[in-house]
Every structure is written in C-alpha cells, then in structure tokens.
Design a protein around this motif. Structure first.
Motif, short mmCIF file in Angstrom:
data_model
loop_
_atom_site.label_atom_id
_atom_site.label_comp_id
_atom_site.label_asym_id
_atom_site.label_seq_id
_atom_site.Cartn_x
_atom_site.Cartn_y
_atom_site.Cartn_z
N THR A 1 0.82 -1.22 0.00
CA THR A 1 0.00 0.00 0.00
C THR A 1 0.86 1.27 0.00
OG1 THR A 1 -1.63 -1.26 1.29
CG2 THR A 1 -1.98 1.12 1.13
N GLU B 1 1.23 4.23 -2.89
CA GLU B 1 0.90 5.62 -2.56
C GLU B 1 2.09 6.56 -2.76
OE1 GLU B 1 -0.75 5.50 1.39
OE2 GLU B 1 -2.70 4.80 0.68
N PRO C 1 -4.97 8.75 0.47
CA PRO C 1 -4.79 7.31 0.75
C PRO C 1 -5.72 6.44 -0.12
CG PRO C 1 -4.76 8.52 2.80
CD PRO C 1 -5.06 9.53 1.72
N ILE C 2 -5.15 5.38 -0.61
CA ILE C 2 -5.91 4.49 -1.49
C ILE C 2 -6.48 3.32 -0.69
CG2 ILE C 2 -4.44 5.06 -3.47
CD1 ILE C 2 -3.13 2.25 -3.03
N THR C 3 -7.49 2.70 -1.27
CA THR C 3 -7.96 1.43 -0.72
C THR C 3 -7.37 0.32 -1.59
OG1 THR C 3 -10.00 2.28 0.24
CG2 THR C 3 -9.99 -0.05 -0.39
#
Lengths: 343, 343, 343, 343
Positions: free
Chosen positions: C209, C213, C225-227
């Motif tokens: 993750t 990012e 922020p990504i999922t």
C-alpha cells in the motif's frame, strides 16, 4: 450413541465432523487434539457458527467413560498407542491409521517405525465394510482400511476370489488427490509445486503395498507380490486406481460386469458401471461411493479395472462411519446418504 | 529459411508461433487457417502487439512457392490431404497429425476415417528425432509423432531394443493434460467437468496404440500387443507415461540408468534422472525435454519407467521444430533452448 | 557482463535463472544461498542437466570482486543488510525485496521489522522501468518494484499524472497467484487449502500500500490514501489489478486508450488493449508484458482499469533483468523476448 | 410435497437433484428437459444407481396436475415463457433465471431479449430469503435471485438500509467460479483456457447490475448507479463479492459487525465473521451459507465487505429450496443442513 474423535484437526477428523454433524444416530460427545481449548472453528473456519465445540486434551480414561465409540484420526505411530490405551476399556474403537492393519514385522519394514503389540493387531478387524461385515459387527476394534487399498481391493476382489486372473500379474497404477497426504506442510503438497503438476512418489515403496497384498492373499493364496505405483493428482479429493491383470480365461467385459454386479448386490456404496462407462473421480466427490468400470481386452488378454473413491470418504472417514454403523447395528447408509457433489 | 503454418488456430499452431517467433534460423512467412483474414491476435490475444500477421487461406500452390518448410498443424483427416497436395512440390513438409504414421488399413481401423494413399505414408519418415535423425535429415516429409507415443517410445526404446524385457509384458498407463485434446469444445474438456476431476478415456481404444506398437516392433520383432490406457489430467500441459514390463534378467536400477544414459548421450532433450529421482510434468513445462526416471523392483521382477514431456512441445510443436532443424542441418536445439517454466 | 544471484532457491531466484540462462549479454557467474554446496538441480530438478552450478555461501566481498551485477532475491529484512554490504563496492545491485522502497518510518510501520539506513533508501532508484529509465541508467542501486505495485502503477500512471481522476477516489482490487507468496510453506498456500479456493488477505494492511501511494504522490501531489485489497488466486503465476476511480471529466474509453497508447509508445512491455478487450492473466504468463485494458462508464462516471502481469516476470525477475539491461545500456528487451505461454 | 424440475440437465437442475434427493419434506415427482426419455444418470453419471428417473418432456398441464411445486432451472428467455404457462395453474413456481427479476424495459436493455409480460414480473416475489420471508410465504411465484446479487445484496443490505454509506460510492468487485456460466460450451469456459487463468468479463455490462440496483433502491432511495465488475475464477464453485463504499460516519469495524450480527440474528444461513476474519469461498462450498466479513479503514474512511457463497447453492438451487421451504411453512434449513465440504 455418543462418539468422540481424537485427531480432529487433520482432514480425516474434519471429514468425520462433516458426516457426524448430521448423522441420525450418532452424537458428537467430544473432540480431541493436542491443540487443547481451541474452538474447532478457529482451526476450521468453515465450521464457524456450525460447531462451538472446543478441542479437548486426549484423556483416554475420560473418553472411554463418556463415549460409546471413538474414532482415531491420529497419524500412524500415535494411533496404535491410543488403540492400546483403549484396548481393555468398554468402548468401540475405529482407527483410521495404518497402525493396526499389518503384522508387526511387515509394519516395521514399510512404515519404518515401532509397531504395536501383536495381540492388538490380531484383535483388530480389517474394516473393508463390504467384505468383512460379519466380523465388523462383532468386533470392538477396527483397523479402517487405507485409501488406496479400499479402491484397489474393492475393484480386484471379485476376480481374485474367483481365481479369474493370473495371480502373478497384478499391477496397480494409483492416483490420489493431495488431501491424501494430510494437513502437515511439505513442498510437494504446496500449491505452487503441486498445481499444474503430476508426480509419481514412493515408487515401489508405498506402505499400502503390503496392506493390499495381505488382503489379496487372504482371498487367494496364490497371489504374488504386486506392482503398485502412486501418483499425486493436482486435485484436493479423489483416488483412482487403474488395475491391470492377465485373464486366465477369455471372459468378456459383459460377463465380468455381470459377476461384479452379482457380487456387490446389496452393497449400496459399490456402483458397478455399465459396459463402456468408466467412472471419474468427480463423480463420487463428497460421497461414500466406490465406482467401478472395467474392460477385458481380447487383443491382449488383459483386464483393465478403473475404480474411484473420495479418499476422505470411502477412503477414510466415510468408511469409518460405515463401520461404526455396522458395529452398532444401524443401516450401512445411516448418515452417509451424500449424493456426489457434481460439478 | 521461410516457414509457413497451416492450422494456426489450434494449440499446436499457437505453440509453433511461440517457438518460431524467436527462432534464430526460421522466419514465419505466412500463417494459414480457414479463418481467413483474421489477425492472429484476435484469435489469440496473448499475441497482441507481438504478431500482426493475418491468417491466410490455404493455397498449397502459393505456400510451396513462398516457403521452404510447411508445418501442418491441422486435424487428422485434413492433414493427410494437405500432405498429398504438397507431395510433388519443392517444400519440406512436417505433419503434426496422425495421418502419415500408420499403414492405411491400421489407420482406418483405429482412426475410423479414410486413410491417405499408401505411397504417401511409405514416403513419410517417422519424426522421433532421437531415433531417426539420419532418415529425417534426408527426408522432405515427416510424420511427427503423437504426444503419447513420444513419451512412451523414448522411455521404452532402450529396454526394447536391447531385449531386456518380456516382449509380451508391456503396459503403459498414460496421463495427459487437457490441451492434448485440442481446441475444439467438448463437455469432458469444459472447465467445470475437467477441473478437480480425473478420468480414463478410450480405454483399450486409443488411436496411439498402433503407433506405439508399430515402432516397438521395428525395434524388436517379438513385441506383442501392448495395453495402453489414457487418462485426462486436470492440468493444461504435460504428459506422463508410467510403463510397466517384466525384466528378463535381474538388472538393477543402477545398471539400467547407466544404459539409458549411454544410449541418450548426445541427445540434449532426453534427460535421464539419477537413481531415486522421478520426473514430474511441471519440471518440463514449456520446454522440449523428455525426462525419464526408472526403478527395477527386485520384489516383483518388474521395471517401472516414468517419462514426462510437455505435450505441446516435445509431444507436438517442439519436436516438429526439432525435426525442421534436423532437416535443415541446424543444431537440434536451435530455437528450442527453453528452460522449463517452474513453478 | 557477469551476474550473481543471492537467494537463488526462492521463486524469484529460480525465475532469474530461467531468464539469465539464455540472456545474450549476461553470464551467470555464481549463485548463492544459505544452502551452500547443494547443486541447484537438487533444489530445482527442472534444472537437471541444464545447470550444474552449486550454490555458494554469501560472501559479499568475493561476489563484488567477481561480478558486475548482483541480484538480491532474498527476503525482506535480509536484502537490506546485503544491499548495505555492497553499498561501497564496485558492483551494480538490484534488490527484488521491499527493503529499499520506502522511507524507514513507513517501512517499519508496514513491514514490522527494522528498516535499513535512510542513506541507502535515498540512494536507491525505484526500478519501475518504463517511468524511471534515465534514473535507472545512471544508478548502481535499484529498488525493484513489488509485484502488485508494478501492475497497479503502470495502469494508473497516465490518469494520475494527467490529473484526470479524483485523487481521493482510487480503489485497487488486486488478485495474485500463489507463487507471489514465495516458497516458504504455510497453510494458506498449501494445495488442499488454496486449490478451489479464493480468499482475501491482509485487508487494508498489505505492505505494498505505501509503495503504491508513494509513487502516486510523486506523480500527483493531490493523491489521497488508497484502498488496496489483495486476494489469493488458485493459480501459480499471474496478477490482476482491477482499479476504480472517478473521472474528473467525461473522457470516453476511446480517448483514454489513445492517451495510454501515446504515453506507452516505445515501451515494448506495456501493451494497451483495444476497446472492449480486457487482458487475462494467462495472456502474459511467462512473459515480461504488462497488459492494460480499460473502460469509462458513462452511467457512473467511473473508470475501471484492468491490468495483468506475470508476478514472477514483470512483477519480479523480469523487471529486474529489464533494469539490469537499462543499467548496462542494453536494449530493454535483451533476453526478455518471451512470447506468453498460452494455453 | 411433490416437486418437479424443468431444465434438469443444467448445473442448477443437477444441484436441485442433489438437495431434493434427501430432503425430508419434498419428493421428486418428475424431471423435465428437452432430452426426453434419457435416464438422468446418462446425462450425469454421478447419479448412477442413485436416481433411475427418466427425463420427461415439458408439459405444463400435466406437471401442474401432478406437482405442488415446480422449479424452473431453464435459461433466461425460456423460464419466463414457462412461468407464464404456469401462471394460472394451482402450483407454486420458483424460477431460477433472471426472467422475472426486472421490469420489462430494464430486462430488454440488459438481457437483450424479449421480456415477459409486466403483470407476471409484478406478481413475482424476489426470493432473497432473508429479506422477503413474509412475501415469499404468501406468494406462489418466486423470482429466485441471481448468484452475484445474492452475495452482494446480503452483504450490503445492513449499511444501505441503515443509511451508513455514501449512496453514490458503491463499487462491487465480483469473482465467480466457472459453473456460474452454466453447462453450455464456450472457449472462455474450456479447461485449457480457464485453467491457470483469471479474466474480467462483461465489464460494466453484466445483466446482474440492474438487479442489484433495483433492490438497493428499494432499501434506500438515494442509491446511485453502482460499479459492478465480474471476473471468472479458475474454480468450479464459489462466488466472492468484494464491496467498497464510503462510510458517512466513522463507524468502527466492531460496531458494524455488531450491527450485522443483530440484523442477521435468526437467519441461520448468514454467518457474520468475527473481526479480522474474512471468509474464503471454499469455506462455504456445497453449503447454503453466505459468509460475510468486513473492515472499516480509518485511513480512507472506506468500508470493505467480503462476502462468499456457493453459486450453485445460496446463489441458485440452495436458495430456491430455501424459498420452497418458506412457501410451504417448513423450516428454512429443511434439507439444507449441508456442512461445507472442506478441504
């Protein structure tokens, strides 16, 4: 009847739970493992909200007091010791391991570890349900057959007993799904190395060889050492044994199938396929069936027999419950009425 | 050298493209199929941006003019007709089908359709590269061996030629990945029914039986009809043949392995495994290797030979290119230096 | 150029061997592992008769003297220490682990073990070949990207850099084959439990993750922020990332594909699929390609991007060799001209 | 109660047979198909010696006279016509196809063929058992939900109904085993091309999209069009939907799980997993369970929900029988007490 399972966290144990959970006559009294106090669903999340039971330590005294039947789903080497513990107690014991299936010296030679006391193996009845029903009924100690031997023996019994094949000509080419190797981890059973792969293993060294030979000899004292090769299929469940032998007289496929149907009449778990139909392993998945197809080849004089089972069912837990049914006087099929899951 | 492929949309054709695309000596001149004008990547998206070629109609006149070699990756029944078309033209022909491998009457009996003219099969050299190198070199028409025969014959040749086994004792238990059935659709090769499954098929009726017997007889005229069983593995690529025979004298595993190593010395695609090591199909995936392991069992007097190939490589396109290399005087390994893809 | 591999017995190491064995410019100088003195084919029988090399102990002094390039195919935690050892030596280092990809504090937070010295991570160039070619060319220390980040970043880069999507809307649903988990044994990667199964793992906790990012932020400082969800596919090789984001303006699928084609022009390993065509993982198996398809949905205003790689190739060893090619001034494609193996 | 099945030769039909064969309350009256007169075991050899029934022609008059319930396991386009035939007859009808689930114009748009009469769809109750129990109880015509919608809706219902998520933020990344594509043959579902593969299909075009949206809107009229992506898993059975949405308030994972447990209390087939536990598809194989795990990520404010079912059970035949149970006043679990088959 109250039943207990020792060695519940292996695949044989898990399959016993799947069967016994909805068995009309048996009630799961307790489950045991070295992983004491762990709720079973933490080990097997598919049982979440189905079973709340916790694994208990292995206390044979207490188990014998509280249960009518105990299934030993423990590994070879451990099962034998447990069977000895239970020997003089008032409880029916069904051992799924190989510990009680062979005479001590043969066991030592093929399993490479300490055999149990000879008295114990003498006492144990070989639980090939279709062939030893009377003995099972009156026994309290069952050596549940191995997965490969179940498939091989059920498919060879008629021609061996009837003396229809050359007793020195038996070759069994066997293939098993990976669950047959149990739940302990190894490189050959890791996904990346078993998937899209097919391998032979223990060539001429598999410990089920003497188990098969012992029974064949009981049926026909002329039987000579067999060739038995085991392969690992990239599937989870299922065994096929493809057996070859030389016919002593020129029986046709049709005649042999009639013989098989006659012999297995009244045995609901053995399905003899019609001519030109050969069973595939998925056609018995999740069920207790052993399906058999065969072909006598006039070109070569040889007989080819194809036999399939689900190794965790008829090859382990299913036959164990079938034997428990027989021991208790229930119908063979009680709690085992699973239709194969297809596709 | 300019090469053309007919029947490009089958798996054999696709594998030829994979090999020839980066072959140092061959250049793909044209690709042919009944799906005229379709860019090959529309049929096989894995070739997108790799090959822009369009499929062309099958015009043997034009192909023979423009190419030095043509690969027939067409089905049995069609290949033979095409081979006849090319017969008098100045082009090397390699047929991957079974049409040129058998005498007409045997072909008719096992393939159940019209054989080609006998003159054509007489002219065709059987392209088992390791054993017919000289003949291949001077031929312009190759009957490329079947997948099963390649694995079985390479593994049986030494003991058959050296007369070490009972010529009436050969049993071959063969297992193939699904790509061996080709790209046409059928229920048994659909995912839902082949996955998690294993089945025997064409029991005692497989058309590769006479192909194997024909070659064994050329090596040893005492050979009797063999028993040959084929099974479908739930993998895409890979063949294993497990062969059983009776040793005439008590050779040890070690002695036999030495013999095999000696015989296959200088043949880079045949790898004889050391004692107690048996090949698995994934260990040759994507490569042109045939790996062989064996064990002589003193208990039974029988020899068990395990042989594996990638059915699309050494069992089809790989051996076809190897034969093309030989015909053109190139190194066997030219363009075939694929390390197996593992895992 | 002489290359050495440390950590040769893992799958990344094995894949490096497959590539380097036939690389036209690199020569394998030595292979290293803690399994000192073992011939590599004993660890990987598919290399029998292909490579005779023995595994050697890890002596960075000697490796740096004898080699021009070293690949670290060692696990996270070990790679970083080795990279530090090589830091002041005259050798190019390519680390396939995550040890050099993140700032120390982020590394500690997500990897849960000791980070390397900050100076070292600062020095390392992120080896996303298509985007950092110039930096890679002039570097001697490469942090080779993770498998998931490679697929995700290559497919998101154009819309993120061009500011076409809502920077707070990125969701990446990722699926990987089991080889991505490496060669160490675990229950979830055992055949019986991974086969016929599909599971999510490390939900919102995967260590890739922050790697994703970090790069997205370098391209567009508005990114939030990504999922990122990872799932285990019952296949050996292959990654697909399905990415979702909200388009800021109503671009059509066609316009976006044109943009992608323009941006990746001249980058042979990124294949942008035509409209209505979406790549499947098998279509890149065994190759260094990253295939990308996408669709802008006017109903929802969202963009769906499908991207696939072979996790051991473009996701690990393939990109590592691509980076080595770039560092040495060779063509990106040198030794990487593998056509995908299909089927 | 006497039940009949129309469309028995598809996988939905076969699964109905597996369930109904041992159902304590239902008796299979007759099975129907266009393959008139064929014994069912010839179509499905796993039923050999289990069921002797022959397939009968489809005569709605006669079926309605002889049966209390009819299951339509026929394809979309055919089911609707049959449902119309049965409309005024005294028989309960459960249609497993999509024909009765959508308003005519939506059906036409997504299914691309003729819808049934609007009166019929109005009359049909959507058979999502856990949410429409009362309606099902008093209905005689059930539109059994699609496989994907069942998994997606059961897992989204609580947060959608309780208005906990941004109604414009729903993304569903769905993965299905190959049996979901039915028994008709296609290249994408052939073994060689589906095995070791993973592909997206019908991107933004899947006909289950409007079915999901229709129900979400019934629960929460603010719901906006969803993004729904379907992928093909290389497994036979099993669906996972991974759903993403934006939480409107900062609920914790724990709070949400409590809510889910509360809402599904008394619904034995929905199992809410404890915190940090996410279900895998094999953990429900062969059973009627829908297992749900979820995680609220404070980093992103998003909720990730993982939901799994066996597509042939809770996604088709299992839920159909559950609905039949409800219609007849039996316990939901009657005949559906299958423990998942693991491994």
């Amino acid at each position: 009847m109250k039943v207990s399972i020792i060695g519940t966290t292996g695949y044989g144990g898990a399959e016993l739970l799947r069967i016994l959970y909805r068995h009309p006559e048996f009630e799961i009294q307790s489950i045991h493992s070295t992983k004491e106090d762990l709720p079973i669903w933490k080990e097997y999340p598919h049982l979440y909200d189905v079973m709340d039971e916790k694994l208990q330590s292995i206390n044979s005294e207490k188990i014998a007091e509280q249960s009518d039947i105990v299934f030993l789903a423990t590994p070879s080497g451990i099962s034998g010791k447990l069977a000895a513990d239970f020997a003089n107690k008032d409880i029916k014991v069904i051992d799924l391991s190989g510990d009680l299936r062979l005479p001590p010296e043969t066991y030592l030679q093929w399993y490479k570890h300490e055999p149990v006391n000879e008295g114990l193996t003498d006492k144990a009845v070989y639980g090939l349900s279709e062939w030893y029903k009377e003995e099972i009924k009156s026994s309290s100690l069952i050596a549940n057959p191995g997965c490969y031997p179940t498939s091989a023996l059920l498919s060879l019994a008629p021609v061996v007993k009837e003396n229809l094949i050359d007793p020195s000509s038996i070759i069994i080419d066997a293939k098993s799904g990976v669950s047959g190797a149990g739940r302990s981890l190894s490189r050959n059973t890791s996904f990346s190395e078993a998937n899209e792969n097919f391998r032979a293993y223990k060539v001429n060294e598999h410990q089920h060889t003497p188990e098969i030979e012992k029974q064949l000899l009981l049926w026909n004292k002329e039987i000579k050492p067999i060739t038995f090769t085991t392969h690992l299929l990239p599937i989870t469940r299922g065994i096929m044994t493809t057996s070859y032998s030389h016919l002593l007289t020129a029986y046709t496929t049709h005649q042999l199938l009639e013989l098989y149907k006659e012999i297995y009449k009244g045995h609901p778990f053995v399905r003899i396929r019609p001519e030109n139909s050969f069973p595939s392993v998925k056609e018995v998945a999740g069920s207790n069936y052993c399906d058999i197809g065969l072909h006598a080849d006039p070109r070569t004089g040889r007989l080819t027999i194809i036999s399939v089972i689900d190794n965790l069912m008829k090859g382990a837990a299913g036959q164990a419950v079938q034997n428990a049914n027989i021991m208790c006087g229930f119908d063979d099929e009680a709690g085992l009425d699973f239709v194969p899951m297809y596709p």
